[in-house]
Write a protein that holds these residues in place. Structure first.
Motif, mmCIF file in Angstrom:
data_model
loop_
_atom_site.group_PDB
_atom_site.id
_atom_site.type_symbol
_atom_site.label_atom_id
_atom_site.label_comp_id
_atom_site.label_asym_id
_atom_site.label_seq_id
_atom_site.Cartn_x
_atom_site.Cartn_y
_atom_site.Cartn_z
ATOM 1 N N LEU A 294 0.791 -1.233 0.000
ATOM 2 C CA LEU A 294 0.000 0.000 0.000
ATOM 3 C C LEU A 294 0.826 1.288 0.000
ATOM 4 C CD1 LEU A 294 -2.739 -1.074 2.601
ATOM 5 C CD2 LEU A 294 -2.912 -1.092 0.116
ATOM 6 N N ASP A 295 2.131 1.207 -0.310
ATOM 7 C CA ASP A 295 2.936 2.438 -0.304
ATOM 8 C C ASP A 295 4.058 2.328 -1.336
ATOM 9 O OD1 ASP A 295 3.758 4.974 0.384
ATOM 10 O OD2 ASP A 295 3.929 4.552 2.529
ATOM 11 N N ASP A 296 4.703 3.468 -1.621
ATOM 12 C CA ASP A 296 5.745 3.510 -2.661
ATOM 13 C C ASP A 296 7.055 2.873 -2.219
ATOM 14 O OD1 ASP A 296 4.147 4.847 -4.492
ATOM 15 O OD2 ASP A 296 4.558 6.777 -3.546
ATOM 16 N N SER A 297 7.331 2.948 -0.908
ATOM 17 C CA SER A 297 8.608 2.410 -0.431
ATOM 18 C C SER A 297 8.475 1.970 1.023
ATOM 19 C CB SER A 297 9.700 3.478 -0.539
ATOM 20 O OG SER A 297 9.343 4.587 0.257
ATOM 21 N N PHE A 298 9.427 1.131 1.462
ATOM 22 C CA PHE A 298 9.461 0.722 2.865
ATOM 23 C C PHE A 298 10.032 1.852 3.714
ATOM 24 C CE2 PHE A 298 9.327 -3.474 0.830
ATOM 25 C CZ PHE A 298 8.343 -4.086 1.602
ATOM 26 N N HIS A 299 9.546 1.966 4.936
ATOM 27 C CA HIS A 299 10.041 2.976 5.874
ATOM 28 C C HIS A 299 10.725 2.233 7.019
ATOM 29 C CE1 HIS A 299 7.293 5.769 3.783
ATOM 30 N NE2 HIS A 299 6.477 4.729 3.773
ATOM 31 N N LEU A 300 11.993 1.878 6.816
ATOM 32 C CA LEU A 300 12.686 1.041 7.796
ATOM 33 C C LEU A 300 13.880 1.772 8.395
ATOM 34 C CD1 LEU A 300 12.631 -2.271 5.712
ATOM 35 C CD2 LEU A 300 10.998 -1.510 7.436
ATOM 36 N N PRO A 301 14.282 1.405 9.635
ATOM 37 C CA PRO A 301 15.441 2.057 10.262
ATOM 38 C C PRO A 301 16.692 1.815 9.426
ATOM 39 C CG PRO A 301 14.323 0.565 11.801
ATOM 40 C CD PRO A 301 13.712 0.355 10.465
ATOM 41 N N GLU A 302 17.537 2.837 9.307
ATOM 42 C CA GLU A 302 18.732 2.704 8.470
ATOM 43 C C GLU A 302 20.035 2.692 9.253
ATOM 44 O OE1 GLU A 302 18.039 5.850 5.706
ATOM 45 O OE2 GLU A 302 16.495 4.687 4.663
ATOM 46 N N LYS A 303 19.948 3.044 10.553
ATOM 47 C CA LYS A 303 21.175 3.056 11.366
ATOM 48 C C LYS A 303 21.697 1.631 11.543
ATOM 49 C CE LYS A 303 20.279 6.941 14.455
ATOM 50 N NZ LYS A 303 20.057 7.225 15.881
ATOM 51 N N THR A 304 23.010 1.476 11.578
ATOM 52 C CA THR A 304 23.576 0.144 11.771
ATOM 53 C C THR A 304 24.584 0.096 12.926
ATOM 54 O OG1 THR A 304 25.239 0.661 10.101
ATOM 55 C CG2 THR A 304 23.329 -0.607 9.359
ATOM 56 N N ASP A 305 25.029 1.269 13.419
ATOM 57 C CA ASP A 305 26.076 1.256 14.450
ATOM 58 C C ASP A 305 25.478 1.182 15.851
ATOM 59 O OD1 ASP A 305 25.061 3.810 13.769
ATOM 60 O OD2 ASP A 305 26.580 4.730 15.061
ATOM 61 N N ILE A 306 26.155 0.424 16.704
ATOM 62 C CA ILE A 306 25.741 0.314 18.104
ATOM 63 C C ILE A 306 26.433 1.437 18.867
ATOM 64 C CG2 ILE A 306 25.829 -1.150 20.161
ATOM 65 C CD1 ILE A 306 25.935 -3.550 18.121
ATOM 66 N N ASP A 307 25.680 2.504 19.173
ATOM 67 C CA ASP A 307 26.295 3.664 19.816
ATOM 68 C C ASP A 307 25.853 3.793 21.276
ATOM 69 O OD1 ASP A 307 23.704 4.433 19.454
ATOM 70 O OD2 ASP A 307 24.120 6.000 17.987
ATOM 71 N N GLY A 308 26.409 4.808 21.939
ATOM 72 C CA GLY A 308 26.130 5.025 23.355
ATOM 73 C C GLY A 308 24.658 5.277 23.634
ATOM 74 N N ARG A 309 24.011 6.007 22.726
ATOM 75 C CA ARG A 309 22.583 6.306 22.935
ATOM 76 C C ARG A 309 21.752 5.029 22.953
ATOM 77 N NH1 ARG A 309 20.453 11.735 20.099
ATOM 78 N NH2 ARG A 309 22.345 12.944 20.199
ATOM 79 N N LEU A 310 22.057 4.118 22.017
ATOM 80 C CA LEU A 310 21.298 2.868 21.928
ATOM 81 C C LEU A 310 21.424 2.075 23.223
ATOM 82 C CD1 LEU A 310 19.778 0.884 19.803
ATOM 83 C CD2 LEU A 310 21.963 -0.307 19.784
ATOM 84 N N VAL A 311 22.655 1.939 23.715
ATOM 85 C CA VAL A 311 22.899 1.114 24.897
ATOM 86 C C VAL A 311 22.382 1.806 26.161
ATOM 87 C CG1 VAL A 311 24.682 -0.004 26.290
ATOM 88 C CG2 VAL A 311 24.852 -0.028 23.788
ATOM 89 N N ALA A 312 22.685 3.108 26.313
ATOM 90 C CA ALA A 312 22.238 3.832 27.514
ATOM 91 C C ALA A 312 20.713 3.912 27.542
ATOM 92 C CB ALA A 312 22.853 5.230 27.537
#
Lengths: 135, 147
Positions: free
Chosen positions: B75-93
């Protein structure tokens, strides 16, 4: 084992919901992302529709089984407040929660989601187990 | 694809309802059950949460495999998916802070928002605090953190 059938089937329904949103709308069923974007004023009809649907879950369950599912909250009000703040800040800072990272992230073999899920499971176990000793 | 916008809203509504019903059936709407899994010292550990997560990933896996073969969603033109791949401090904290909050009261965002319709005061308080925390992060804290 039979005691865990509702949990397994309920979990499979969560997976089905996530797959439907992914294949039809092309979006990740991540609750903290959906709620966060809604609060920021982003794509209001789409995100509000999902949240309204989510809230219709317990009434639908009551229609099917005759009563609402149990919700037992043992935590004191100040603890509930602190927990809510931590969950709100943490899920936005960590780009997701149990649904986005825990279900779709793992299924997508995302390294970030594996790291996030391992971290929040460990932190959750540590906090809940520590609370047992502080009671 | 704008003519498909109403259909996307309908899908979001139905997917939300399925998610809320699934949570209700799974037992995970109940913080006591969630804490029964996270609290290892209770003396009566409850593995339910592992069955819920396992069942969900089991169904999501073939869905993701199919998604990777598609050019675009139905039902849409493109997928809207997360593109980040690095495990950074924000993700872990952030994940650690979320986990602590989860373990303190037994609520994560999905079950808490779903249970709003049951009108219980502690659930309303939790969701209000969570919403405040989300806005505090997005509008204040995110701008103060190192890139």
């Amino acid at each position: 084992m039979s005691a865990y059938w509702p949990s397994l089937i309920g979990g499979m329904l969560l997976g089905l919901s996530a797959v439907a949103l992914l294949l039809l709308n092309g979006r990740i069923a991540g609750i903290s992302g959906i709620v966060g974007r809604l609060l920021g004023g982003g794509q209001i009809p789409l995100n509000a529709a999902f949240v309204i649907g989510l809230m219709s879950g317990p009434p639908l369950y009551a229609l099917a089984f005759g009563s609402f599912p149990p919700v037992t909250i043992a935590a004191s009000w100040p603890l509930v407040l602190v927990a809510g703040l931590a969950v709100g800040i943490g899920t936005r800072m960590g780009s997701g929660c149990t649904s986005g990272h825990g279900i779709l992230g793992l299924a997508r073999f995302s390294k970030r989601s594996f790291a996030a899920t391992a971290t929040f499971l460990l932190a959750g176990v540590a906090a809940a187990t520590l609370m047992e000793f502080l009671r | 694809m704008n003519r498909l916008a109403p259909l996307r809203i309908g899908v979001a509504l139905l997917a939300g309802a399925l998610f809320g019903f699934g949570l209700s059936l799974s037992g995970m709407l109940d913080p006591a059950r969630v804490l029964g899994f996270l609290n290892l010292a209770s003396g009566h550990w409850d593995p339910s949460l592992a069955f819920v997560l396992g069942g969900a990933v089991l169904i999501a896996l073939p869905g993701v495999m199919l998604q990777k073969r598609l050019q675009r969603p139905v039902l849409d033109d493109s997928f809207h998916l997360p593109e980040k791949t690095d495990i950074d401090g924000r993700l872990v904290a952030g994940s650690a802070l979320f986990g602590i909050g989860w373990g303190l009261a037994g609520f994560c965002p999905g079950p808490a928002v779903s249970a709003l319709s049951m009108g219980l005061a502690p659930v309303l308080l939790f969701v209000a605090a969570m919403a405040a925390g989300m806005m505090l992060h997005d509008r204040v804290i995110a701008g103060m953190l190192p890139r």
